[in-house]
Design an enzyme around this catalytic site. Structure first.
Site, short mmCIF file in Angstrom:
data_model
loop_
_atom_site.label_atom_id
_atom_site.label_comp_id
_atom_site.label_asym_id
_atom_site.label_seq_id
_atom_site.Cartn_x
_atom_site.Cartn_y
_atom_site.Cartn_z
N ASN A 9 0.89 -1.18 0.00
CA ASN A 9 0.00 0.00 0.00
C ASN A 9 0.92 1.22 0.00
OD1 ASN A 9 -1.87 2.01 0.40
ND2 ASN A 9 -2.20 1.53 2.57
N LYS A 11 0.15 4.31 -0.22
CA LYS A 11 -0.42 5.52 0.40
C LYS A 11 -0.24 6.70 -0.58
CE LYS A 11 0.36 3.30 4.75
NZ LYS A 11 0.47 3.38 6.19
N HIS A 95 -9.05 1.79 5.63
CA HIS A 95 -7.71 1.95 6.24
C HIS A 95 -7.83 2.95 7.39
CE1 HIS A 95 -3.50 2.89 6.79
NE2 HIS A 95 -3.22 1.79 6.13
N GLU A 97 -6.07 5.32 8.19
CA GLU A 97 -5.82 6.70 7.78
C GLU A 97 -7.08 7.31 7.16
OE1 GLU A 97 -2.31 5.80 5.50
OE2 GLU A 97 -1.32 5.21 7.37
N GLU A 167 -4.76 -4.28 11.05
CA GLU A 167 -3.65 -3.35 11.17
C GLU A 167 -3.76 -2.55 12.47
OE1 GLU A 167 -2.00 -2.40 6.97
OE2 GLU A 167 -3.45 -0.91 7.54
N GLY A 173 3.60 2.38 10.42
CA GLY A 173 4.60 3.40 10.13
C GLY A 173 5.44 3.79 11.34
N SER A 213 4.25 -2.20 10.00
CA SER A 213 5.70 -2.37 10.03
C SER A 213 6.17 -3.77 9.61
CB SER A 213 6.26 -1.99 11.40
OG SER A 213 5.95 -0.63 11.70
O1 LIG Z 1 -1.45 -0.30 4.75
C1 LIG Z 1 -0.34 -0.46 5.27
C2 LIG Z 1 -0.15 -0.18 6.66
O2 LIG Z 1 -0.68 1.04 7.02
C3 LIG Z 1 1.20 -0.47 7.21
O3 LIG Z 1 2.13 0.53 6.95
P1 LIG Z 1 3.67 0.29 7.37
O4 LIG Z 1 4.06 -1.02 6.77
O5 LIG Z 1 4.40 1.45 6.78
O6 LIG Z 1 3.68 0.23 8.86
#
Ligand SMILES: O=C[C@H](O)COP(=O)(O)O
Length: 251
Positions: A9, A11, A95, A97, A167, A173, A213
């Site tokens: 993803n 983003k 998600h 976010e 998640e 992140g 992560s």
């Molecule tokens: O959609 C993915 C997640 O929000 C995980 O993000 P990350 O791997 O950067 O922690």
């Protein structure tokens, strides 16, 4: 047997040129979709490039969001019908976010899931608890609530085809991964919730990912867990070498 999924993803990162560079970087290095399904979810402006570049390769494609109507006066929104016509496979919905910054509700997510499935696409439905909720011992109740809310009115067949991603917000992140045991416990709870809402066959079929992560260094341990069928990966999906390593975690 559930086919594992390694989904990136991106983003709000990468432009079409960077998308093409990524596609060139992973070309010929991703596993066959029958072994590990690989998916990239990219910003709307990159989807034309992504779909064109993925053609003839095992890579599947996803939008990071869509609206629940197919057309009309909805300025700035993306039609699930148009995404299907473009050749997309999946759409990520719910998600944290989107829930947090853009006030997406469980009802919106449910409407989006229905619209996505009605158009022949598949939803990747995200759920996850905050650190406060975890510390207050509310994780399981919250996750069950989000999962039930997203699935209202969906048939068992639709749920079997769908993907759910757990998640934990505190692990996104942050570099702070849930331990493999913590991730397994909640993913198993998601499966138990689906079993309660539907039946054992549906719960056995639905693929449930862990996100937060995930990186090449921890993917094996997470994927060794019984109920974890894949990863939804943010940061570590952006670099071709890292995504190749994640996708080939079985080697
Ligand atoms: O959609 C993915 C997640 O929000 C995980 O993000 P990350 O791997 O950067 O922690």
């Amino acid at each position: 047997m559930r086919t594992p999924i390694m989904a990136g993803n991106w983003k709000m990162n990468k432009n079409p040129e960077e998308t093409q560079a990524f596609l060139d970087g992973v070309k010929g290095k991703l596993p066959e979709a029958s072994k590990v399904e690989t998916v990239i979810a990219a910003p709307a402006i990159d989807l034309t490039t992504l779909v064109a570049g993925a053609q003839g390769t095992p890579l599947k494609t996803a939008a990071e969001n869509c609206y629940f109507e197919n057309e009309g006066a909805f300025t700035g929104e993306t039609s699930p019908k148009a995404l299907k016509e473009m050749g997309l496979d999946y759409v990520v919905i719910g998600h944290s976010e989107r829930r947090g910054y853009f006030h997406e509700t469980d009802e919106d997510i449910n409407k989006k899931a229905k619209a996505i499935l009605a158009n022949g696409l598949l939803p990747i439905i995200c759920c996850g608890e905050s650190l406060e909720q975890r510390e207050a011992g509310q994780t399981n109740d919250w996750i069950a609530y989000q999962v039930a809310g997203a699935l209202v009115g969906l048939s068992a067949d639709d749920v079997k085809k769908s993907v759910i991603a757990y998640e934990p917000i505190w692990a996104i992140g942050t570099g702070k991964t849930a331990s493999a045991d913590q991730a397994q416990a909640v993913v198993a709870h998601v499966r138990a919730t689906v079993k309660k809402l539907y039946d054992a066959e549906t719960a056995d079929a639905v693929r449930i990912l862990y996100g937060g992560s995930v990186k090449p260094a921890n993917v094996k341990e997470l994927m060794a867990k019984e109920d974890i069928d894949g990863g939804l990966v943010g940061g570590a999906s952006m670099d071709p070498e890292s995504f190749i390593a994640l996708a080939n975690y079985q080697d």
